[in-house]
Design an enzyme around this catalytic site. Structure first.
Site, PDB file in Angstrom:
ATOM      1  N   ASN A 163     -32.723 -59.582  55.298  1.00  9.34           N
ATOM      2  CA  ASN A 163     -31.939 -58.801  55.614  1.00  9.34           C
ATOM      3  C   ASN A 163     -32.152 -58.332  57.326  1.00  9.34           C
ATOM      4  O   ASN A 163     -31.287 -58.069  57.895  1.00  9.34           O
ATOM      5  CB  ASN A 163     -31.778 -57.324  54.908  1.00  9.34           C
ATOM      6  CG  ASN A 163     -31.067 -56.212  55.250  1.00  9.34           C
ATOM      7  OD1 ASN A 163     -29.618 -56.386  55.386  1.00  9.34           O
ATOM      8  ND2 ASN A 163     -31.570 -55.177  55.731  1.00  9.34           N
ATOM      9  N   ASP A 271     -30.680 -56.045  62.043  1.00 10.83           N
ATOM     10  CA  ASP A 271     -29.814 -56.379  60.854  1.00 10.83           C
ATOM     11  C   ASP A 271     -29.227 -57.952  61.198  1.00 10.83           C
ATOM     12  O   ASP A 271     -28.431 -58.067  61.960  1.00 10.83           O
ATOM     13  CB  ASP A 271     -28.928 -55.414  60.284  1.00 10.83           C
ATOM     14  CG  ASP A 271     -28.417 -55.761  59.085  1.00 10.83           C
ATOM     15  OD1 ASP A 271     -29.176 -55.459  57.994  1.00 10.83           O
ATOM     16  OD2 ASP A 271     -27.331 -56.266  58.913  1.00 10.83           O
ATOM     17  N   ASP A 302     -36.622 -58.663  49.068  1.00  6.03           N
ATOM     18  CA  ASP A 302     -36.561 -57.362  49.568  1.00  6.03           C
ATOM     19  C   ASP A 302     -34.838 -56.971  50.134  1.00  6.03           C
ATOM     20  O   ASP A 302     -34.217 -57.764  50.205  1.00  6.03           O
ATOM     21  CB  ASP A 302     -37.235 -57.407  50.968  1.00  6.03           C
ATOM     22  CG  ASP A 302     -37.360 -55.640  51.263  1.00  6.03           C
ATOM     23  OD1 ASP A 302     -37.775 -54.955  50.220  1.00  6.03           O
ATOM     24  OD2 ASP A 302     -37.035 -55.627  52.418  1.00  6.03           O
ATOM     25  N   HIS A 306     -28.440 -55.290  50.677  1.00  2.97           N
ATOM     26  CA  HIS A 306     -27.923 -54.943  51.867  1.00  2.97           C
ATOM     27  C   HIS A 306     -27.583 -56.330  52.725  1.00  2.97           C
ATOM     28  O   HIS A 306     -27.366 -56.452  54.002  1.00  2.97           O
ATOM     29  CB  HIS A 306     -28.965 -54.173  52.805  1.00  2.97           C
ATOM     30  CG  HIS A 306     -29.253 -52.987  52.311  1.00  2.97           C
ATOM     31  ND1 HIS A 306     -28.397 -52.130  51.902  1.00  2.97           N
ATOM     32  CD2 HIS A 306     -30.284 -52.466  51.541  1.00  2.97           C
ATOM     33  CE1 HIS A 306     -28.792 -50.845  51.231  1.00  2.97           C
ATOM     34  NE2 HIS A 306     -30.131 -51.153  51.144  1.00  2.97           N
ATOM     35  N   GLU A 336     -34.488 -57.002  45.050  1.00  7.53           N
ATOM     36  CA  GLU A 336     -34.515 -55.572  44.996  1.00  7.53           C
ATOM     37  C   GLU A 336     -33.261 -55.032  45.027  1.00  7.53           C
ATOM     38  O   GLU A 336     -32.235 -55.107  46.367  1.00  7.53           O
ATOM     39  CB  GLU A 336     -35.364 -55.065  46.098  1.00  7.53           C
ATOM     40  CG  GLU A 336     -35.364 -53.731  46.037  1.00  7.53           C
ATOM     41  CD  GLU A 336     -36.002 -53.043  47.694  1.00  7.53           C
ATOM     42  OE1 GLU A 336     -36.579 -51.944  47.596  1.00  7.53           O
ATOM     43  OE2 GLU A 336     -35.482 -53.730  48.597  1.00  7.53           O
TER      44      GLU A 336
HETATM   45 CA   LIG Z   1     -27.790 -56.609  56.376  1.00  4.59          CA
END
Ligand SMILES: [Ca+2]
Ligand SMILES: [Ca+2]
Length: 607
Positions: A163, A271, A302, A306, A336
């Site tokens: 991520n 990100d 992890d 996202h 996760e």
């Molecule tokens: Ca992201």
């Protein structure tokens, strides 16, 4: 309750560490399924220091340069891979068969605004995805760890991140940090600094068109913010393509809602533009090489939720294919996906949208925490398991979800119990802690022990407060926290194989791995109520159909009840705990007497 568990341990003739390495199981670890494992999760910085010479990661200066300050919970404490190798026997003695090692990749040593700095001791601020952080050792040390674990028949799961990287990219128009999220609607890719800005990235059709031709038109990263990489960090990231800001979203901090959930910076962390096919291939290359070179047995992913689903739909099959080609048929991948409460719809949704084989079972953690703390009736567990068919792959897939009671982010089960029950005696907290571990180690899913729970670590909160050292700690707040089940504190090393929680976990872990009903067996809820009290399930041996009745009493009062069993199950043997009658009272009815916070695992004789 404890006495019969100890008797069980004796009956199973616990194998000392020195002989465990030579057991025949070592040869066939590859054939074990994900649900056959008992996982032990640890952060290498906080586990064991095998080499004081690497404590500063080869850096010089104060803690803001080396990251090392063993008195501060936000900095490196000295744990490393050599130390972990030395303690593999301890982990195996606990009955764990797989180790989930917190991220070992090279991190940005220290980040954060002046006065609020913290070090990358936890491993989630990666700059170099190809090498072990010098605080933890070398790639050769990691190879030695994997080889030593495999020689013992234990698997190694890596903790990986796609991520984000460390916080390196900065925004000129937000110099103080804490930059708010700027949405695609307000700051389209094809305008600089808002809808009325200069035209840029002409022809870019948006991040949902995942072709190389489309992303070739995305050349200017300044649509939302004016981005730059500080000169002294221009080539900090490895592989080199990661240094180009065009491969990041650069829209400011995630609010963890809506579009920003996948496109926003996770508290400032850069990100990645995981929609870009160059980024997808980049991560397939990075993590595929760790499988090829080290033959690890799985990945914990992890911040899975996202990252966009399309990324996972390409990445996951590529990793499974790579592992198969490397002779690892049962490579496990679990993501996760956090939930605030007992919300299996959310975790199950990601199993479908992301095509991820398994997710960490946060709903299980919330349910068992609530039930073990007496905050909910046992029907919360029934609701949890009733949702198993929602997962992609159904109830069968739910058996591969790593289950747990607490972790390095949400905090430990000991903390949860103490917060919920401030007036409870030390003995009651210990009994409830044991009951929660008995649920973890006998119910469906892959039990995942968080390092330190077996030594009675509790802590006062989550995150840094839940990351106590197993070796002698110098953190005052850790050392001030009384441990559960012992008079020891974290000021001295805690690898005590006689701790009551260690002994109970060790016995139940061995019971589990010795009985396929407890690893691979179908589970049926037999009884649950809307108050603390009885929870009972049956699990079935997949080969013989033999029934295992597993019952828990979450109340502070003794329990006397009849429970539904199969009519063919007429005679029972108690394998752990106490309280099952030796034979059915009538066909299909078994009498139970459970002590307060007691449990029983009883196997029906197969005829
Ligand atoms: Ca992201
Ligand atoms: Ca060290």
């Amino acid at each position: 309750m404890r006495h019969s568990v100890l008797a069980l341990a004796a009956a199973l003739a616990l194998v000392p560490a020195s002989r465990a390495a030579a057991t025949p199981a070592a040869a066939d670890y590859r054939v074990r399924l994900p649900q056959d494992e008992v996982i032990y999760f640890l952060l290498p910085d906080r586990f064991e220091n095998g080499d004081p010479s690497n404590d500063r990661g080869g850096l010089t200066g104060d803690r803001l340069h080396t990251g090392f300050d063993p008195t501060d919970k936000a900095f490196y404490h000295g744990g490393d891979l050599k130390g972990l190798i030395e303690r593999l026997g301890y982990i195996q003695d606990l009955g764990a068969t797989a180790i989930w090692v917190g991220p070992i990749f090279k991190n940005k040593t220290v980040q954060g605004p002046p006065g609020h700095e913290s070090a990358g001791y936890h491993g989630y601020w990666i700059t170099d995805f190809t090498r072990v952080d010098p605080h933890f050792g070398t790639n050769a040390d990691f190879r030695a760890l994997v080889d030593a674990a495999h020689a013992r028949g234990m698997k190694v799961y890596m903790d990986i991140v796609v991520n984000h990287t460390a916080d390196v990219i900065q925004y000129r128009d937000c110099p103080a940090g804490g930059c708010p999220y700027r949405s695609i609607a307000d700051y389209p890719y094809t305008r600089e600094g808002g809808v009325y800005g200069k035209r840029i990235n002409l022809g870019f059709a948006g991040d949902q068109i995942g072709t190389a031709a489309n992303f070739a038109r995305l050349t200017n990263p300044n649509y939302a913010y004016q981005v730059y990489v500080p000169a002294d960090e221009a080539s900090e990231k490895v592989p080199a393509w990661l240094n180009d800001p065009i491969y990041y979203h650069n829209r400011g901090n995630s609010t963890f809602k809506g579009e920003s959930s996948t496109m926003g910076d996770f508290v400032g962390l850069d990100d990645l533009m995981t929609e870009n096919p160059r980024v997808v291939q980049g991560f397939i290359d990075i993590y595929g090489k760790w499988i090829d070179d080290f033959h690890v047995d799985g990945f914990r992913i992890d911040t899975e939720q996202h990252v966009d689903s399309a990324f996972w739909q390409t990445f996951v099959p590529a990793m499974l294919t790579r592992a198969k080609a490397d002779g690892i048929p049962n490579f496990h991948i679990f993501g996760e996906v956090t939930t605030d409460g007992m919300d299996p719809a959310h975790t199950a949704e990601h199993s479908w949208t992301d095509h991820i084989p398994a997710v960490l079972d946060f709903p299980f953690a919330h349910a068992v925490d609530d039930v073990a703390a007496g905050k909910a009736g046992t029907d919360e567990l029934a609701r949890l398991f009733a949702a198993d068919p929602l997962y992609r792959g159904g109830a069968e897939a739910a058996m591969t979800l790593p289950t747990f009671l607490g972790n390095h982010d949400m905090g430990r089960i000991g903390m949860v119990l103490r917060k919920a029950l401030p007036e409870a005696s030390a003995d009651e907290i210990l009994k409830r802690d044991m009951l929660a571990h008995a649920m973890l180690l006998t119910l469906r899913g892959v039990p995942t022990i968080y390092s330190g729970d077996e030594q009675g670590f509790a802590g006062t909160g989550g995150d840094q407060d839940a990351r106590q050292d197993m070796f002698a700690s110098k953190v005052a707040s850790y050392n001030a926290d009384p441990l559960i089940g012992t008079t020891a504190t974290t000021a001295t090393a805690n690898f005590d194989e006689h701790h009551p929680l260690f002994r109970e976990i060790a016995a139940l872990a061995r019971l589990r791995t010795a009985h396929p009903a407890l690893t691979r067996g179908r589970q049926v809820v037999r009884y649950a109520g809307d108050e603390p009290g009885l929870f009972a399930v049956s699990r079935f041996d997949p080969a013989t159909g033999g029934e295992y009745l597993i019952a828990f009493n979450t109340a502070a009062t003794p329990l006397d009840a009849s429970v539904l069993v199969e009519t063919r199950s007429t005679d029972f043997t108690t394998l752990a705990g106490a309280g099952c009658a030796a034979s059915a009272s009538a066909p299909g009815s078994l009498h139970l007497t459970l002590a307060p916070f007691g449990y029983a695992v009883c196997a029906a004789k197969v005829r």
